[in-house]
Every structure is written in structure tokens, then in C-alpha cells.
Design an enzyme around this catalytic site. Structure first.
Site, PDB file in Angstrom:
ATOM      1  N   CYS A  79       6.127 -11.661   0.957  1.00 50.19           N
ATOM      2  CA  CYS A  79       6.143 -10.226   1.272  1.00 50.19           C
ATOM      3  C   CYS A  79       7.143  -9.859   2.370  1.00 50.19           C
ATOM      4  O   CYS A  79       7.761  -8.793   2.313  1.00 50.19           O
ATOM      5  CB  CYS A  79       4.748  -9.726   1.621  1.00 50.19           C
ATOM      6  SG  CYS A  79       3.927 -10.582   2.977  1.00 50.19           S
ATOM      7  N   ASP A 276       5.010  -0.951  -0.743  1.00 44.19           N
ATOM      8  CA  ASP A 276       4.213  -2.169  -0.709  1.00 44.19           C
ATOM      9  C   ASP A 276       4.811  -3.238  -1.625  1.00 44.19           C
ATOM     10  O   ASP A 276       4.909  -3.038  -2.838  1.00 44.19           O
ATOM     11  CB  ASP A 276       2.787  -1.845  -1.160  1.00 44.19           C
ATOM     12  CG  ASP A 276       1.832  -3.005  -0.968  1.00 44.19           C
ATOM     13  OD1 ASP A 276       2.266  -4.068  -0.498  1.00 44.19           O
ATOM     14  OD2 ASP A 276       0.638  -2.841  -1.285  1.00 44.19           O
ATOM     15  N   HIS A 278       3.448  -6.051  -2.417  1.00 39.64           N
ATOM     16  CA  HIS A 278       2.402  -6.918  -2.947  1.00 39.64           C
ATOM     17  C   HIS A 278       2.066  -6.683  -4.420  1.00 39.64           C
ATOM     18  O   HIS A 278       1.210  -7.361  -4.969  1.00 39.64           O
ATOM     19  CB  HIS A 278       1.137  -6.787  -2.088  1.00 39.64           C
ATOM     20  CG  HIS A 278       1.339  -7.247  -0.679  1.00 39.64           C
ATOM     21  ND1 HIS A 278       1.770  -6.400   0.315  1.00 39.64           N
ATOM     22  CD2 HIS A 278       1.195  -8.464  -0.102  1.00 39.64           C
ATOM     23  CE1 HIS A 278       1.883  -7.081   1.455  1.00 39.64           C
ATOM     24  NE2 HIS A 278       1.536  -8.331   1.223  1.00 39.64           N
TER      25      HIS A 278
END
Length: 396
Positions: A79, A276, A278
């Protein structure tokens, strides 16, 4: 998995109807308007259109193995690399297509846009792939399968930029990263504590080296790794972090929760908007000459937010300065921000390491060593002489 991530990260979708205050997105202000609908869409060139035009880079699965490892996915460990790719991708967008560029609707796409996406593809052939970053960052501790902090990530980009510059010397002209890279650190690379310092002479030297002496200035990417607390950000830094998003040169922040980095691109009230990384997506091969390719997996229209004071104190801020005037404007704004910091600046501006820094060097009672950034030393002010009240930096 998404539900688990939101519980773990404390991150949520944003309801624009709950606030009428202004929103800042990478240096652009969006004010509340009677034309603004409940989902944040302003007819024409609005916040959501801007947000969804930012390049979104996430976990991927199904790419070629990374080096000698067996990894064909970066799920659960990549990440921070993805957050850093997003930040640098925005710098390239701003440089090549301008801040006002918006995600295209019709095909064929602009070849420059496709080229930028290609650079961040997931293969050894792409200059800024996760493969290339891990290879360049080996000396900084990067390894497939291991999480990395913001400081090491910034240094890895510095190493990759240097490697790409060496390739340019061989290829005679083409630059995959058409800008100098400056990792802003404190004294002796931050070893003595204190706020990091943007040295103007250092920036000028990096630009000159980038131009190989053919010019005196170049576009420059500044990365500022910071540690602003122990378990959480010290509240005195929150207003300054918020203010950096009002800089025209803003590229946002790599940061999030411990072990779960995001790319923060904007702010409103006490909240930060982020992209994001993820989300797990299948690898996509973006070829340079395919202007009809599907690029939807590189954009996100779901705006998520996190309380700014809940962001991990270990983070990195990015800025892009297009030319000398833009850099000078950045220095002016950063100096004003430091003057308003009540003795605890995020970073300061100085002409050169030989000169004492701005008087506003005192920081809160926080002294610790952190491998991923520059911690704030409570006795930092005593290490430096006071400077005159007036700004004494200049571009020579």
C-alpha cells in the site's frame, strides 16, 4: 474485505451534504454552492470530477514475479508503494497535462495520458512499476512482501529518479521523470532532529544537475518525510497539514493508519479525503500505442475520508514546482506557514546549510528516533542562531 478494511482503518465514504464548508483538493478550492448536489457533483468542472480524474493505483494481482521472489501480487504489503505511485503520477499529470486536466470521456485518449499510465504498469518494462521501485529501493530496505515507511519510500524514489537519469544519458533525450527530485530533510539528514529544511541552494543545484548545465532551473518534485508524533499526530501540526492543501504546488500526502497507507488528496473541516490503494484489482497491461484501452481501473469516483487527527504521524508531503517562479511562490507560502506555526513548523526555508535557519525552529516536547522520517526535537531551537525577522531566502 472492504468492510474489514473500513473497520480497521476507520475510513468511510464521504457525505457531502453534511457540510457546507469549502473543500480543498490539491491546491484547488471548491466552495459550497446552491448548484452542488448531495453527492458533491457541481455541474461542469466540480470537485467530484476533479477527484475522479486523479490517477488511482491499487493492489494488483496476476503480474509477473518480482525479481527473485515468488510474489505475483502486492496484496497486504504494497500500500505504501501504491500511495507513492499515486503521488508521483499526479506530479506527472500536472507537469504534462496541467492542473486543469480532467479524465477524458471519449476515445481515442490523449497519448500523453496513456504514456503516464504505462509508466506505472506492473511489469519490469514500466519505469515506475512496483518491480522498478523495489529494485531501486533495495539499499533503502525495500523488499517484496515487506511493508515500508514514508522515509524509505521517498529515498527509493530518489534512487529510482537517479537511475532513470542515468538511462537518459544513454538514450539521449527521453525522460520518464521530467523533473528533479528533492528529498527534504533536516540537519545531517535529520539525525539531529528538528524540522526538515528546504535549502534553496540545494534545490538550485539539483535543478542544474538535472538540466546538465544547459539551463539554470528545472521542474522539481519535493518530498518531505515527517514524523509528527508518537502514536498520533500532535494537534499543533494539524492546521499546518491542512494548510498545505491550499498551496498551488500541493501533491497531497502519503499516509494513513499504521501499516495501512493511503494517498490523501484533500481536506474539508477536520476530515481528509483520500484514494485507497487497498482495493484488489486484476493486473492491466496499458500499452503506449493503445489509445482505445480501458483505463477505468485507474480512476475512482468514491470519495472516502478519515479524520485528519487520526492519520498516522509518520507521513510524507509532496509538492511540484513547475519553474523558478513557482518554486519561489512555494517558498513564500511555506515561510508564511512556518511563521504562523507558534514555533513548531512542519518544515522551514533557508538559503543554504551554511546559513542559520528561520527563527521559528522550536518544536514541542518530542524527542525520539524513527527510521521512516524526521522527528521533532524539543531542543531544536537551541541548536541554531536566531535569524532576522524579515525573510532572507532568495533564489540566486
Amino acid at each position: 474485505m472492504r468492510r474489514f478494511q473500513e473497520r480497521f482503518l476507520g475510513l468511510n465514504k464521504t457525505d457531502f451534504s453534511s457540510s457546507t464548508s469549502e473543500k480543498w483538493l490539491l491546491g484547488v478550492c471548491y466552495k459550497a454552492s446552491s448548484e452542488e448536489s448531495s453527492d458533491g457533483v457541481i455541474p461542469g468542472n466540480g470537485f467530484l470530477q476533479d477527484f475522479s480524474s486523479r490517477i488511482w493505483i491499487t493492489y494488483r494481482r496476476g503480474f509477473g514475479t518480482i525479481g527473485d521472489s515468488k510474489f505475483t501480487s502486492d496484496v497486504n504489503w504494497g500500500c505504501m508503494l501504491r500511495s507513492s505511485q499515486m503521488l508521483v503520477a499526479q506530479a506527472l499529470l500536472f507537469h504534462c497535462l496541467g492542473r486543469s486536466w480532467r479524465k477524458p470521456v471519449d476515445k481515442p485518449f490523449d497519448p500523453v495520458y496513456i504514456e503516464i499510465l504505462h509508466l506505472f504498469g506492473d511489469s519490469e518494462q514500466s519505469a515506475f512499476s512496483i518491480h522498478s521501485l523495489l529494485q531501486a529501493g533495495r539499499s533503502c530496505g525495500l523488499a517484496a512482501g515487506a511493508w515500508v515507511g514514508p522515509y524509505a519510500m521517498c529515498r527509493s524514489w530518489e534512487a529510482l529518479a537517479h537511475a532513470e537519469m542515468e538511462k537518459t544519458n544513454l538514450l539521449e533525450g527521453y525522460r520518464s521523470l521530467p523533473m528533479a527530485v528533492y528529498i527534504v530533510s533536516g540537519d545531517e539528514d535529520g539525525e539531529r532532529g528538528g524540522a526538515p529544511v528546504v535549502y534553496i541552494e540545494r534545490a538550485a543545484k539539483l535543478c542544474c544537475e538535472f538540466c546538465k548545465g544547459e539551463d539554470t532551473w528545472a521542474p522539481i518534485l519535493l518530498l518531505v518525510p515527517l514524523v509528527l508524533g508518537l502514536d498520533k499526530i500532535n494537534p499543533r501540526y494539524i492546521p499546518q497539514l491542512w494548510a498545505t492543501f491550499t498551496f498551488p504546488q500541493s501533491l497531497g500526502i502519503m499516509g494513513g493508519k499504521p501499516g495501512a497507507s493511503t494517498y490523501i488528496v484533500g481536506v474539508q473541516d477536520e476530515n481528509a479525503f483520500y484514494l485507497d490503494p487497498h482495493e484488489v484489482q486484476q493486473v492491466v497491461d496499458i500499452k503506449r500505442d493503445d489509445l482505445e484501452t480501458d483505463t477505468s481501473s485507474y480512476h475512482c469516483s468514491v470519495v472516502r475520508s478519515v479524520a485528519l487527527d487520526a492519520v498516522d504521524p509518520s507521513l510524507a508531503i509532496g509538492f511540484y514546482c513547475r519553474d523558478r517562479d513557482d518554486f519561489e511562490n512555494f517558498c513564500m507560502q511555506a515561510s508564511k506557514l512556518a511563521e504562523q506555526s507558534n514555533g513548531a513548523p512542519l518544515f522551514t526555508i533557508a538559503q543554504s546549510p551554511c546559513l542559520p535557519r528561520h527563527a521559528h525552529q522550536h518544536n514541542d516536547a518530542m524527542s525520539f528516533d524513527h527510521q521512516h522520517g524526521h522527528s521533532i526535537d524539543e531542543d531544536a531551537e537551541s541548536n541554531f542562531e536566531a535569524r532576522p525577522d524579515e525573510d532572507d531566502w532568495q533564489i540566486l
